[in-house]
Design an enzyme around this catalytic site. Structure first.
Site, PDB file in Angstrom:
ATOM      1  N   GLU A   1      92.685  72.288  68.435  1.00 17.33           N
ATOM      2  CA  GLU A   1      92.039  72.866  69.623  1.00 17.33           C
ATOM      3  C   GLU A   1      92.421  72.138  70.906  1.00 17.33           C
ATOM      4  O   GLU A   1      92.564  72.754  71.955  1.00 17.33           O
ATOM      5  CB  GLU A   1      90.512  72.866  69.462  1.00 17.33           C
ATOM      6  CG  GLU A   1      89.963  73.942  68.536  1.00 17.33           C
ATOM      7  CD  GLU A   1      90.084  73.586  67.068  1.00 17.33           C
ATOM      8  OE1 GLU A   1      90.451  72.428  66.781  1.00 17.33           O
ATOM      9  OE2 GLU A   1      89.808  74.446  66.226  1.00 17.33           O
TER      10      GLU A   1
ATOM     11  N   HIS B   1      78.619  77.270  63.025  1.00 13.51           N
ATOM     12  CA  HIS B   1      79.234  78.584  63.239  1.00 13.51           C
ATOM     13  C   HIS B   1      78.292  79.483  64.026  1.00 13.51           C
ATOM     14  O   HIS B   1      78.359  80.696  63.907  1.00 13.51           O
ATOM     15  CB  HIS B   1      79.573  79.250  61.890  1.00 13.51           C
ATOM     16  CG  HIS B   1      80.627  78.537  61.115  1.00 13.51           C
ATOM     17  ND1 HIS B   1      80.394  77.369  60.445  1.00 13.51           N
ATOM     18  CD2 HIS B   1      81.930  78.834  60.914  1.00 13.51           C
ATOM     19  CE1 HIS B   1      81.511  76.969  59.851  1.00 13.51           C
ATOM     20  NE2 HIS B   1      82.453  77.837  60.109  1.00 13.51           N
TER      21      HIS B   1
END
Lengths: 349, 322, 407
Positions: free
Chosen positions: B59, B126
């Protein structure tokens, strides 16, 4: 942004790709080393007399390595220098004027007071402005190279430098890995100057030699003698040429010694005397002078004149910049956005 | 009759961006041939070869790469697989992308798509809603579309903006929300929408919470209460004018957000109303957010962790009583 | 769960959650027919999401009793697709006996607007509701919200103006709606504009009234005063006599005209006494400065001129304000007694009623003799002085008025 353009010397366009060790390149490189050294000595003096705001980090002892990369780059390339790259910056087209403007806080500098000292750059000209977080610039250079690839620009090279300490960061790892996966023409120069601030290599990495990582990443590795200008010019020439020829990322590891504190606030007393008096501890400027004199590529008189001119230029520029205005908070628009203005209460939203 | 889901609208917007602007490319894990973990880029790699690329699980480098590309004038869209993983690239987002224009004058026109918000069983890593954290940094635009129409037009808008945009799309809405067709018009950038006009109290919400607020308003209408619902659409810039106008009409304010209360969007809205619209308030302004724990995994716990139509209704009833 | 008489249980087959954010799936194939015996953990149905084809597994062995789903249709996550008939043992093992009955769908109630609060939630507000500065259950709480204050400021209203408004809000507070209705209702009356004088006096009286005020009364004989007056060429009115008497008394005990600010008594700097003059739609208060330093005769002209100016509403600013006490002669209206309100910046107000001939007991002659007497009132801020001090001050005024030559 000031209207001053980066002045990339005309000679850069005529560089012969493969042989990095021509007389012309070496002379240019050595002159720039002198500029970098004298400019930074002046910065140290200014710092100690309280004229500079913020930290000062010098590249004394690393000029050869830094300039060797810079002289092989040309307009259209991407360059993300780090802390000890004053020489490389000057080679890429940065000026003594903008350097001093940034350090002395003139509002006419490229960063306009919004960032300072080694964070300066002109990204729209390929000269990236580093952020403090080490390793972050590797992927940024990759991104710029991706864009040029999308546009079909061939023969472009991206380059960035980092210390051995910076290679411990996750972002360095991610950036190198991504460069390799994307097969980008990036040259990453690791200046292993034995100490990251006060941290010796034994506390920084466990592999025997940083060059091993090149294979681990799937890229080509090169080793350069960090304080030997001719060796650096040769190796950088090869690495840059390989990248330009589409051979993918090139990792150059150079052993070197920092001849100065981590910053001007630091006395480097943790560097062992043994290292300081070893071959590694010899000053690259002296070594280069000796080498070029031996080759007959420079004369004592030239060197003397160069030094004099540089000193003069530095002095005059300091006086000029000290008379320039500092940023005025009342003149700032205090808005970090390009597209968002102020709401009816006058606040940036 | 054809209907478009929220997710399909995202896909169509990206398709249109790729078609109309050669500077756009998409970078993210699994976005290429696989079409993305949520199928938001389905078929796009095939239609636009070389412009929809699989990235490694990096990322930090994904955002760094996007920044470098943006410096050179491209318009990258980075898909984070989950908003929760964007923290691995947090440094590049807030210290590099957000500061680039201010420091150098060079704009950074990238979009980072964050699949945000909770679904039953998605658990602590999540489910997060990260708009407040990114909105805190000057230089970042933060969008939180709540409808199929908005997610389409606003993603196109995000690509066109010269600032870095954090695009918080809500996972639960991906397949649960449908519209008949895509819009041809949109509200101006940064403007909030009055989703439901009312008179007795204002609920300010964004993203999935807009729908909870509307359901609560519907429930309260049976008891004669007329609740106004304001959909922020973008969190930064924040449309203070519309919010104040609404509070001027109703005098009562409840702000609902799926994220945690501390330093959140609700706190920002209430601060502005208290500071700039103090004389409009008939009752203390209230906020309703997630409980102050990581998002729990089990649906029974998750069901009460974040605001629902029912808890919004309860808060409203209390507010109306003050 | 619908328990059947023959101890078999029906277990619903539910559409599972087959991935993050999946909302529904399409039935592709049924692996078994109704009536088939199935084992545990076998796929009963195949369903397709946007990502993949997955199976819906049986949680338990049993007989496929019913398939309510149709092949080719989409069903939401959690929807019932059919039923498995399972044995009592299995039902017990799976804990199905304790499950509550399925909730019956409540039809939506449509209430008309304005029907008021439904009984399904508490009417009274819990005291723990945050935000209000007074306990919400305190009846008659006078909390004014920022919005109320803003509206009242807009209209130039004070809390005193709302005294007659019944509050319908939490804790009995006056709400915006109460206020607007009240104001609308007022429109049905005859309304005349209040002059700026009226508004100013109203404001002054309202402010004065925030203090605890009291009044003491003393009948004072006026015969000596009247006799003295008769002999003068330039005649002073009774109010001026009273003014002089008060000024001498106050010069002797200045603290009685002091003001209490916090825990300190602020003493007057000079004995400036005001006197009330009725002007159109209000009262003006001209001031005699240093009244204690001038004999009565020296004050007459000044006094008369001030009265004229006041009546004509041409009183200069320098001749009003800054007095430490005031005289008011309500006797001119025929009033015997009154409880006037001191000026908000003053502690004392000396009032004079009408002088009347009245029988007075003479202990020497043991008869009633006629005397001219008036009730004098001293209205005062009870924070600064008590009845005793007030009484003593009045007594001193009385003594002085009965030796008019000293005035």
């Amino acid at each position: 942004m000031t209207k001053e353009s980066v002045s990339v010397p005309k000679s850069a366009g005529k560089l012969v790709a493969v042989d990095g060790t021509s007389r012309e390149i070496a002379r240019r490189a050595y002159r720039i080393m002198i500029e970098a050294r004298l400019l930074e000595e002046k910065l140290a003096v200014l710092y100690r007399s309280g004229k500079i705001v913020g930290g000062v980090f010098l590249g004394r002892g690393q000029e050869a390595l830094s300039v060797a990369l810079g002289v092989h780059l040309r307009r259209g390339d991407i360059y993300a220098p780090l802390i000890r790259d004053q020489a490389g910056r000057l080679a890429f087209g940065d000026t003594i004027l903008d350097t001093l403007r940034t350090y002395l806080g003139s509002s006419l500098g490229s960063m306009r007071g919004r960032d300072g000292n080694i964070h300066r750059g002109r990204p729209s000209e390929g000269y990236h402005a580093m952020i403090s977080h080490l390793g972050a610039m590797v992927s940024t250079v990759c991104g710029a190279l991706m864009a040029k690839r999308f546009r079909g620009e061939a023969g472009v090279v991206g380059a960035t430098c980092i210390g051995e300490g910076g290679t411990s960061t996750g972002s360095f790892h991610e950036g190198m890995n991504m460069a390799a996966v994307e097969k980008l023409p990036i040259v990453v120069v690791v200046a292993n100057n034995q100490y990251a601030y006060s941290t010796p290599n034994s506390r920084q990495f466990a592999c025997v030699d940083l060059l091993v990582r090149a294979e681990a990443y799937g890229v080509t590795g090169h080793r350069a003698g960090g304080n030997d200008l001719m060796d650096c010019l040769k190796v950088m020439g090869e690495a840059v040429a390989a990248a330009r020829a589409g051979k993918g990322p090139q990792l150059v590891v150079a052993d070197i010694l920092r001849l100065v504190g981590h910053g001007e606030h630091d006395d480097a007393s943790y560097i062992t005397q043994e290292l300081k008096s070893s071959l590694l501890g010899r000053d690259c400027l002296e070594l280069a002078r000796t080498a070029l004199l031996e080759k007959g590529w420079i004369t004592e008189e030239e060197v003397f004149e160069w030094r004099l001119n540089v000193e003069k230029e530095v002095e005059e520029t300091v006086s000029r910049v000290m008379r320039e205005p500092v940023p005025d908070p009342a003149e700032e628009d205090w808005n970090a956005f390009a597209s968002v203005g102020r709401n009816s209460s006058g606040e940036v939203e | 009759m054809m209907s478009v889901t929220y997710l399909e609208a995202i896909r169509l917007a990206q398709q249109r961006a790729l078609a109309e602007d050669a500077r756009v490319f998409i970078y993210g894990q699994d976005v290429g041939p696989f079409g993305g973990a949520f199928k938001a880029t389905k078929n796009l790699a095939k239609e636009y070869p070389g412009r929809v690329l699989d990235s490694p699980i990096s990322e930090d480098a994904m955002v760094g790469l996007a920044i470098g590309a943006a410096i050179e004038g491209l318009r990258p869209i980075v898909e984070m697989q989950f908003a929760d993983f964007s923290t691995c690239g947090f440094n590049q987002i807030v210290n590099h992308a957000a500061t680039l224009h201010y420091r150098t004058g060079v704009p950074c026109p990238l979009v980072i798509r964050l699949p945000s918000g909770g679904t039953p069983g998605s658990g602590p890593f999540h489910s997060q809603s990260m708009e407040a954290i990114y909105a805190h940094y000057p230089g970042l635009v933060v969008m939180t579309p709540a409808t199929v129409e908005d997610v389409y037009t606003m993603l196109l808008e995000a690509v066109a903006l010269d600032d870095p945009v954090i695009f918080c799309e809500h996972k639960f809405l991906y397949y649960h929300l449908k519209a008949d067709k895509l819009p041809s018009e949109a509200l101006p950038f940064g403007k909030a929408r009055i989703s439901r006009p009312g008179r007795d109290a204002t609920v300010v919400a964004y993203s999935a919470m807009v729908h909870e607020a509307l359901a609560a308003a519907d429930e309260l209408s049976h008891d004669g209460y007329d609740i106004e619902v304001v959909d922020l659409r973008t969190v930064r810039p924040l449309d203070t004018d519309t919010i104040l106008a609404s509070v001027a009409r109703t005098g009562r304010l409840l702000v609902v957000g799926e994220a945690w209360p501390w330093g959140g969007v609700a706190a920002e809205v209430i601060t502005r109303v208290a500071a700039e619209g103090f004389g409009l308030l008939d009752a203390p302004p209230q906020r309703l957010n997630a409980r102050e724990t990581p998002v729990p995994y089990h649906p029974a716990l998750w069901g009460t962790h974040r605001p629902t139509a029912s808890s919004v209704g309860n808060s409203l009833r209390q507010l109306l009583e003050l | 769960m619908f328990p059947t008489p023959d101890s078999m249980h029906l277990l619903p087959i539910i559409m599972p959650q087959l991935g993050e954010s999946i909302a529904e799936a399409t039935i592709v194939r049924a692996a078994f027919a109704v009536g088939d015996r199935v084992e545990a953990d076998v796929d009963l149905l195949e369903v397709e999401t946007n990502k993949a084809v997955m199976g819906v597994t049986s949680p338990c062995s049993g007989i496929l009793k019913e398939l309510t789903a149709t092949i080719g249709e989409s069903y939401a996550v959690g929807a019932t697709l059919g039923y498995l008939e399972i044995s009592e043992e299995d039902a017990e093992r799976l804990g199905l006996n304790d499950l509550p009955p399925a909730p019956v769908e409540k039809p939506k109630k449509k209430k008309s607007a304005g029907s008021g609060a439904s009984p399904s939630f508490k009417k009274t507000v819990e005291p723990t509701v945050s935000g209000l500065p007074v306990p919400a259950h305190a009846g008659g709480a006078s909390f004014l919200s920022p919005r109320m204050k803003a509206r009242m400021a807009e209209l130039g209203l004070h809390a005193a103006d709302l005294a007659g408004v019944a509050g319908s809000g939490a804790g009995g507070r006056v709400t915006i709606d109460d206020l607007e209705r009240f104001l609308q209702d007022l429109e049905r009356n005859t309304i005349s504009p209040a002059s700026s004088m009226r508004v100013a006096v109203a404001d002054a009286m309202r402010r004065s009234w925030t203090r605890p005020l009291a009044t003491v009364v003393l009948p004072i004989q006026l015969d000596a005063l009247l006799a003295h007056r008769k002999q003068q060429v330039v005649k002073a009115g009774p109010a001026l006599y009273a003014l002089r008497a008060l000024s001498i008394a106050l010069s002797e005990m200045p603290a009685t005209a002091g003001r209490l600010i916090g825990d300190r008594v602020i003493h007057p700097r000079s004995v400036d006494i005001g006197f009330a003059v009725e002007a159109e739609d209000g009262v003006l208060v001209p001031v005699i400065r240093h009244a204690d330093q001038f004999p009565l005769t020296d004050l007459v002209e000044r006094y008369n001129r001030l009265v004229e100016l006041a009546r004509a509403r041409r009183l200069p600013g320098s001749d009003t304000g800054g007095s430490i006490a005031t005289i008011t002669n309500y006797g001119v209206f025929g009033l015997t007694m009154a409880t006037p309100i001191p000026l908000p910046e003053q502690t004392l107000l000396l009032g004079m009623g009408i002088g009347r001939v009245t029988p007075s007991w003479n202990p020497t002659t043991k008869t009633f003799i006629p005397v001219t007497e008036a009730q004098f009132t001293l209205s005062f801020d009870h924070r600064v002085l008590d009845g005793g001090a007030a009484g003593r001050l009045l007594q001193r005024v009385s003594t002085l008025l009965n030796s008019p030559a000293e005035l």
